[in-house]
Design an enzyme around this catalytic site. Structure first.
Site, PDB file in Angstrom:
ATOM      1  N   LYS A  22      44.052  46.490  31.543  1.00 39.71           N
ATOM      2  CA  LYS A  22      43.763  46.967  32.239  1.00 39.71           C
ATOM      3  C   LYS A  22      44.025  46.857  32.996  1.00 39.71           C
ATOM      4  CE  LYS A  22      41.530  43.444  33.675  1.00 39.71           C
ATOM      5  NZ  LYS A  22      41.253  43.085  34.864  1.00 39.71           N
ATOM      6  N   ASN A  23      44.997  46.007  33.938  1.00 35.96           N
ATOM      7  CA  ASN A  23      44.728  46.471  35.211  1.00 35.96           C
ATOM      8  C   ASN A  23      45.887  47.423  35.684  1.00 35.96           C
ATOM      9  OD1 ASN A  23      43.649  44.305  36.080  1.00 35.96           O
ATOM     10  ND2 ASN A  23      44.995  42.405  36.402  1.00 35.96           N
ATOM     11  N   CYS A 125      34.740  36.480  45.798  1.00 34.29           N
ATOM     12  CA  CYS A 125      34.437  36.006  44.062  1.00 34.29           C
ATOM     13  C   CYS A 125      35.647  34.509  43.900  1.00 34.29           C
ATOM     14  CB  CYS A 125      35.257  37.040  42.878  1.00 34.29           C
ATOM     15  SG  CYS A 125      37.153  36.981  42.927  1.00 34.29           S
ATOM     16  N   ARG A 130      39.162  37.234  48.580  1.00 37.99           N
ATOM     17  CA  ARG A 130      39.740  38.596  48.744  1.00 37.99           C
ATOM     18  C   ARG A 130      39.390  39.825  49.490  1.00 37.99           C
ATOM     19  NH1 ARG A 130      39.421  38.653  42.013  1.00 37.99           N
ATOM     20  NH2 ARG A 130      40.842  40.270  42.508  1.00 37.99           N
ATOM     21  N   ASP A 315      47.976  34.930  37.089  1.00 42.12           N
ATOM     22  CA  ASP A 315      46.366  35.315  35.803  1.00 42.12           C
ATOM     23  C   ASP A 315      47.225  34.865  34.614  1.00 42.12           C
ATOM     24  OD1 ASP A 315      45.218  37.617  37.859  1.00 42.12           O
ATOM     25  OD2 ASP A 315      46.054  39.283  37.010  1.00 42.12           O
ATOM     26  N   ARG A 407      35.629  41.416  30.011  1.00 44.12           N
ATOM     27  CA  ARG A 407      36.120  42.267  30.981  1.00 44.12           C
ATOM     28  C   ARG A 407      37.699  42.770  30.492  1.00 44.12           C
ATOM     29  NH1 ARG A 407      34.668  40.512  36.670  1.00 44.12           N
ATOM     30  NH2 ARG A 407      36.162  43.023  37.203  1.00 44.12           N
TER      31      ARG A 407
HETATM   32  C1  EPZ Z   1      45.135  42.021  41.205  1.00 41.22           C
HETATM   33  O1  EPZ Z   1      43.809  41.743  42.107  1.00 41.22           O
HETATM   34  C2  EPZ Z   1      44.553  42.521  39.721  1.00 41.22           C
HETATM   35  N1  EPZ Z   1      43.343  43.148  39.403  1.00 41.22           N
HETATM   36  C3  EPZ Z   1      44.530  40.506  39.602  1.00 41.22           C
HETATM   37  O2  EPZ Z   1      43.809  40.297  38.505  1.00 41.22           O
HETATM   38  C4  EPZ Z   1      45.768  39.931  40.296  1.00 41.22           C
HETATM   39  O3  EPZ Z   1      44.976  38.093  39.972  1.00 41.22           O
HETATM   40  C5  EPZ Z   1      46.042  40.226  41.314  1.00 41.22           C
HETATM   41  O4  EPZ Z   1      46.436  41.736  41.441  1.00 41.22           O
HETATM   42  C6  EPZ Z   1      47.170  39.334  41.253  1.00 41.22           C
HETATM   43  O5  EPZ Z   1      48.389  39.490  40.885  1.00 41.22           O
HETATM   44  C7  EPZ Z   1      43.743  44.353  39.380  1.00 41.22           C
HETATM   45  O6  EPZ Z   1      44.680  44.647  38.756  1.00 41.22           O
HETATM   46  C8  EPZ Z   1      42.217  44.940  39.251  1.00 41.22           C
HETATM   47  P1  EPZ Z   1      46.212  41.336  45.614  1.00 41.22           P
HETATM   48  P2  EPZ Z   1      44.453  42.056  43.986  1.00 41.22           P
HETATM   49  O7  EPZ Z   1      45.611  42.201  46.230  1.00 41.22           O
HETATM   50  O8  EPZ Z   1      45.016  43.723  43.768  1.00 41.22           O
HETATM   51  C9  EPZ Z   1      45.176  38.777  49.885  1.00 41.22           C
HETATM   52  C10 EPZ Z   1      43.259  39.628  36.710  1.00 41.22           C
HETATM   53  O9  EPZ Z   1      42.483  38.685  36.288  1.00 41.22           O
HETATM   54  N2  EPZ Z   1      44.750  39.534  49.984  1.00 41.22           N
HETATM   55  O10 EPZ Z   1      47.251  41.608  45.158  1.00 41.22           O
HETATM   56  O11 EPZ Z   1      42.578  41.997  44.307  1.00 41.22           O
HETATM   57  C11 EPZ Z   1      44.051  38.256  48.431  1.00 41.22           C
HETATM   58  O12 EPZ Z   1      43.067  37.559  48.827  1.00 41.22           O
HETATM   59  C12 EPZ Z   1      42.523  39.652  37.825  1.00 41.22           C
HETATM   60  O13 EPZ Z   1      42.870  40.549  36.124  1.00 41.22           O
HETATM   61  C13 EPZ Z   1      44.536  39.423  51.508  1.00 41.22           C
HETATM   62  O14 EPZ Z   1      44.908  38.885  52.060  1.00 41.22           O
HETATM   63  O15 EPZ Z   1      44.942  40.521  44.558  1.00 41.22           O
HETATM   64  C14 EPZ Z   1      45.171  37.522  47.504  1.00 41.22           C
HETATM   65  O16 EPZ Z   1      45.580  36.252  47.827  1.00 41.22           O
HETATM   66  C15 EPZ Z   1      42.065  38.935  39.416  1.00 41.22           C
HETATM   67  N3  EPZ Z   1      44.077  41.175  51.713  1.00 41.22           N
HETATM   68  C16 EPZ Z   1      46.313  38.611  47.923  1.00 41.22           C
HETATM   69  O17 EPZ Z   1      46.204  38.460  49.056  1.00 41.22           O
HETATM   70  C17 EPZ Z   1      44.012  42.359  51.313  1.00 41.22           C
HETATM   71  O18 EPZ Z   1      43.765  43.025  52.095  1.00 41.22           O
HETATM   72  C18 EPZ Z   1      47.099  39.117  46.597  1.00 41.22           C
HETATM   73  O19 EPZ Z   1      45.905  39.673  46.685  1.00 41.22           O
HETATM   74  C19 EPZ Z   1      44.219  42.409  49.727  1.00 41.22           C
HETATM   75  C20 EPZ Z   1      44.637  41.512  49.835  1.00 41.22           C
END
Ligand code: EPZ
Length: 430
Positions: A22-23, A125, A130, A315, A407
């Site tokens: 998915k991701n 969420c 996020r 995850d 999802r």
């Molecule tokens: C991806 O989300 C995945 N989603 C998530 O999977 C996964 O948990 C996550 O990466 C971490 O591995 C998809 O790939 C669609 P991040 P993403 O940006 O990209 C902070 C699932 O269950 N951050 O790596 O949204 C954020 O708040 C899902 O399949 C900022 O501060 O995650 C977090 O603490 C859930 N500012 C950390 O970085 C930003 O602009 C990592 O988030 C962006 C992120």
């Protein structure tokens, strides 16, 4: 709303086919916005999030069609064709974006191809606040003018994006993907430092390079992207879903069973595999995937800490807590990626799990017996953890709000039933 009902106690045994990721699919689908030629994607899972992304892309002008099914060692994945001849709408509306945060990934490619985009802010969420500041600041470095008004990101770049050096202050999967998608068509060279190196990013880079992009540094935190004026279409097979594989590995482990995960790649989850081995589970490469066996070993408590790749994936944290609830001893599970990713804990407690939350850590004391209960899913991986607990709980567990599961897990109840679980989906009678 559908529910899942489980009677626990059966050790699982047999083979489960692992679907496409998915991701990985979601960002790769967004790459279709970058070319007027068709992008043909194989091994795409049939999931609610994929449908949401297809709907979002369609309203930007991408023609999305189902080309058929590919037969991947007996597994039936979907083949999607995505063709963005013209981008006729550059707005991603709240009603679609609120359903799925990954919708923010249209921002980079829309700016690159159309020079402008208006994308709803995704908002928080269940697992945390996020923010998207890393996405926006990176795009600003590439020359985009960005403002946020009335809950929408307004971005434009009248003279086109220009390459820049971007050092991410924090590792973000989504921001890395958005910046890659934006910079492949930018003028000049973009250097991304402290980029995420998740396997899903490699899948995106491989797809883009086969579309004619020039990206170097795959699998490292430093990516160099030499912008090209145009990208072509291509055919690309989506990588297997490593989180689905990890979830079913834990299903084998928690039930004391033995499952062959067909199509799974051990290297993509090596850190989780190391942890599972320490916990007493036998894991090896099999002819077509990974063999997970706990038919003859005791489940031991171990400590884990979630980290960006190649560390233990956030995850799989919820599923691991379920596993540790049934282990011999006490385990500390530290979540370092999302601040609120313990929504499964109160539900697991309702099933008899002995867990105390202490800031960003869960202290999990293994119990001899979990008991079935009605429980509520709060997010995708939390839902999976409740199903896993249900597989060993005494009596009946009913998991509500399983639209979260749909999802990210394709036919979960069918796959688990096929290896011996007593699990059914109860259709909504309303
Ligand atoms: C991806 O989300 C995945 N989603 C998530 O999977 C996964 O948990 C996550 O990466 C971490 O591995 C998809 O790939 C669609 P991040 P993403 O940006 O990209 C902070 C699932 O269950 N951050 O790596 O949204 C954020 O708040 C899902 O399949 C900022 O501060 O995650 C977090 O603490 C859930 N500012 C950390 O970085 C930003 O602009 C990592 O988030 C962006 C992120």
């Amino acid at each position: 709303m559908d529910k899942i009902q489980i009677y626990g106690g059966n050790p699982l045994s047999g083979t489960i086919m692992i679907g496409g990721s998915k991701n990985a699919s979601l960002p790769v689908m967004c790459a279709s916005l970058l070319t007027d030629e068709p992008l043909i994607l194989g091994n795409v899972p049939h999931l609610a999030d994929i449908t949401t992304m297809a709907n979002l892309l369609s309203q930007h002008g991408v023609e999305v069609s189902l080309e058929g099914h590919d037969d991947n060692e007996g597994h039936i994945g979907r083949v999607l064709s995505l063709k963005a001849k013209d981008i006729n709408n550059t707005t991603a509306p709240y009603d679609l974006v609120r359903k799925m945060r990954a919708s923010i990934l249209v921002l980079g490619p829309l700016l690159a191809r159309a020079g402008k985009a208006v994308v709803s802010l995704p908002g928080g969420c269940a697992i945390g606040t996020r923010p998207v500041d890393l996405h926006l600041n990176g795009l600003r470095k590439l020359g985009a003018n960005i403002s946020v008004e009335n809950g929408y990101i307004h971005a434009s770049v009248p003279k086109g994006l220009s390459g820049a050096r971007i050092i991410f202050p924090k590792i973000s999967v989504g921001a890395t993907e958005n910046l890659i998608l934006a910079s492949v068509l930018a003028k000049g060279t973009t250097i991304l430092q402290n980029a995420a190196k998740e396997p899903e990013i490699n899948d995106l880079v491989n797809c883009l390079n086969s579309m004619g992009a020039k990206i170097e540094g795959i699998g490292t935190p430093n990516l160099t992207i030499n912008g090209v004026p145009k990208l072509n279409g291509t055919r690309h097979a989506i990588m297997p879903d490593r989180i689905e594989a990890g979830t079913y590995a834990i299903a084998a482990a928690i039930t004391g069973g033995k499952i062959n995960l067909s199509g799974a790649r051990l290297n993509d989850i090596s850190s989780a595999v190391d942890s599972l081995r320490l916990a007493g589970i036998n894991i090896q490469k099999s002819a077509n995937g990974i063999l997970v066996d706990r038919s003859n070993s005791e489940l031991k408590s171990i400590n884990i800490e979630t980290e960006p790749y190649p560390g233990f994936p956030t995850d799989l944290q919820a599923q691991f807590i379920s596993l540790m609830s049934a282990a011999n001893g006490t385990s500390i599970v530290k979540e370092t990626i999302f601040e609120n990713r313990f929504m499964h804990v109160p539900e697991l407690q309702r099933m008899g799990a002995d867990i105390t939350l202490d800031g960003g850590s869960a202290i999990v004391r293994g119990t001899k017996k979990l008991t079935g209960a009605p429980v509520m899913a709060s997010d995708l991986r939390a839902s999976a953890s409740l199903v896993l607990a249900g597989l060993i709980a005494e009596g009946k567990t009913t998991v509500r709000r399983i639209y979260h599961l749909d999802r990210g897990y394709e036919r979960l109840e069918e796959k688990l039933a096929s290896v011996g679980a007593e699990i059914i989906r109860l259709k909504d009678e309303m």
